[in-house]
Design an enzyme around this catalytic site. Sequence first.
Site, mmCIF file in Angstrom:
data_model
loop_
_atom_site.group_PDB
_atom_site.id
_atom_site.type_symbol
_atom_site.label_atom_id
_atom_site.label_comp_id
_atom_site.label_asym_id
_atom_site.label_seq_id
_atom_site.Cartn_x
_atom_site.Cartn_y
_atom_site.Cartn_z
ATOM 1 N N SER A 158 0.853 -1.188 0.000
ATOM 2 C CA SER A 158 0.000 0.000 0.000
ATOM 3 C C SER A 158 0.886 1.234 0.000
ATOM 4 O O SER A 158 2.097 1.142 0.185
ATOM 5 C CB SER A 158 -0.902 0.012 1.223
ATOM 6 O OG SER A 158 -0.237 0.651 2.298
ATOM 7 N N LYS A 159 0.260 2.384 -0.202
ATOM 8 C CA LYS A 159 1.091 3.580 -0.334
ATOM 9 C C LYS A 159 1.805 3.942 0.962
ATOM 10 O O LYS A 159 2.737 4.720 0.963
ATOM 11 C CB LYS A 159 0.270 4.754 -0.870
ATOM 12 C CG LYS A 159 -0.820 5.249 0.042
ATOM 13 C CD LYS A 159 -1.349 6.583 -0.514
ATOM 14 C CE LYS A 159 -2.305 7.257 0.435
ATOM 15 N NZ LYS A 159 -3.677 6.746 0.307
ATOM 16 N N ARG A 160 1.356 3.343 2.062
ATOM 17 C CA ARG A 160 2.012 3.623 3.343
ATOM 18 C C ARG A 160 3.256 2.769 3.558
ATOM 19 O O ARG A 160 4.045 3.021 4.439
ATOM 20 C CB ARG A 160 1.038 3.412 4.498
ATOM 21 C CG ARG A 160 0.062 4.557 4.656
ATOM 22 C CD ARG A 160 -1.034 4.190 5.618
ATOM 23 N NE ARG A 160 -1.804 3.036 5.141
ATOM 24 C CZ ARG A 160 -2.792 3.115 4.238
ATOM 25 N NH1 ARG A 160 -3.131 4.282 3.740
ATOM 26 N NH2 ARG A 160 -3.431 2.036 3.847
#
Length: 438
Positions: free
Chosen positions: A208-210
């Site tokens: 995920s972008k995190r």
Amino acid sequence: MSEVRVRFAPSPTGFFHIGSARTALFNWLYARKTGGKFVLRIEDTDKERNTPEALQVLLDGMKWLGMDWDEGPEKDGEYGPYFQSQRGEIYDKHLQILRDKGLAYDKEGAVFFKVSDKPQIIEDKVRGRVERTEEKDFVIYRSDGSPVFHFVNVVDDMTMGITHVIRGEDHLSNTSKHTELFKAFGATEPVFAHIPLILKQSGPGKMSKRDKGALIEEYQDKQFLPSAVRNYLCLLGWSPKDDREVMTIDEILEEYDFKGIQKGSAKFDEKKMAFINTEHLRQLPLETFSWMASPVLNEAGLIDEDTDEDYFQKVMMLAQPKVNSLDTLAEYVGYFFDDDFAYDEKVTAKLSKKGNPAEKVAEAKEALEGLENWTEKSVEGAFMKLAEDQGQEKPFPWFPSVRWAVSGAGGGPDLLPLLVVLGKDKVVARFERAIAQN
Ligand code: GLU
């Protein structure tokens, strides 16, 4: 055969996720490999998120990775506009076509598409044959009058003459809706290739972008080489027949095909990314390496326009085969440009366990300061003499203290070339500083 036309169809979010970049790249590679066209289409129907800044992040990332597009924003093309937000009329016209065929109807304010109930067979280039039947009519226009993703995506692929749809596996389950729509319009379906998900390095699930390393911006900030990031992205789900990893873009283009794309998920591997970056750094011509290093060292306050060019080049020659990334370059070569460097305390402590390093430095100073010639050979000769005078076979016992005195560090480029590049004056001055301070 008609010309290949592929597209990358991102919805700008303000981030350029490596999964998106990888999808873009697989399309770009296919276009460049086949001599076809690579179209950039912006799926910007979500007005809240689709800001000019968000688009810019994407365009910058694409350019940084060297994925030039033939049609799309900032480019002309016969199939525009390339922003979905500007294609409202085209969508309305196509809705009318479906209505005229009796394949679209209104219900509770929304417009539904009437499915055929026939099994949809997709000969996916990666997944193989996939069969699925859409059993329920689905919404193509919401009650607020806006068209939904499946509809605009298909209308665009159709009206833009897209021949191959290469996209993430998360869209595989949408594809039967899409083939229903293509058939309803009487259009030829494109070839589909659904590329595997990218899983996070540890733990289950999609990256995920995190997750660390998930955004192209991070690699830009950390001074990764775009060629290396691009090389690594290729390996997320694709490999050449001989499983090579470090490759130039020409070598990748030579090998790239759908057959090399794996079905199973790809796992992100930060270490491999770093390794590939280091390898690309090593393979740069020295001139290019220096050219890239210059702004990095300038930014770090180590060099400026008064820095001697010849000296700078020599330092770069020492650093290029050793340093692992441009991001760590300033730390690696700092002392070459800064006489006021700090002594690494751990190194000082370690050396001090074997006696006072300043004594060894004082002996080295005496052995070297009288040299008229300052070459690797003469410096080595002086060290050999020092060793012999003290009944030693090799001068190695002096080297760690000497390195520490001239650099403050415990490691770095080979010592003799390092001393030669620093020059006698600097070396002797640094010996004196080390003796005085320690
Ligand atoms: N905008 C969609 C996405 O970003 C495009 C999907 C497709 O490539 O068809 O996932």
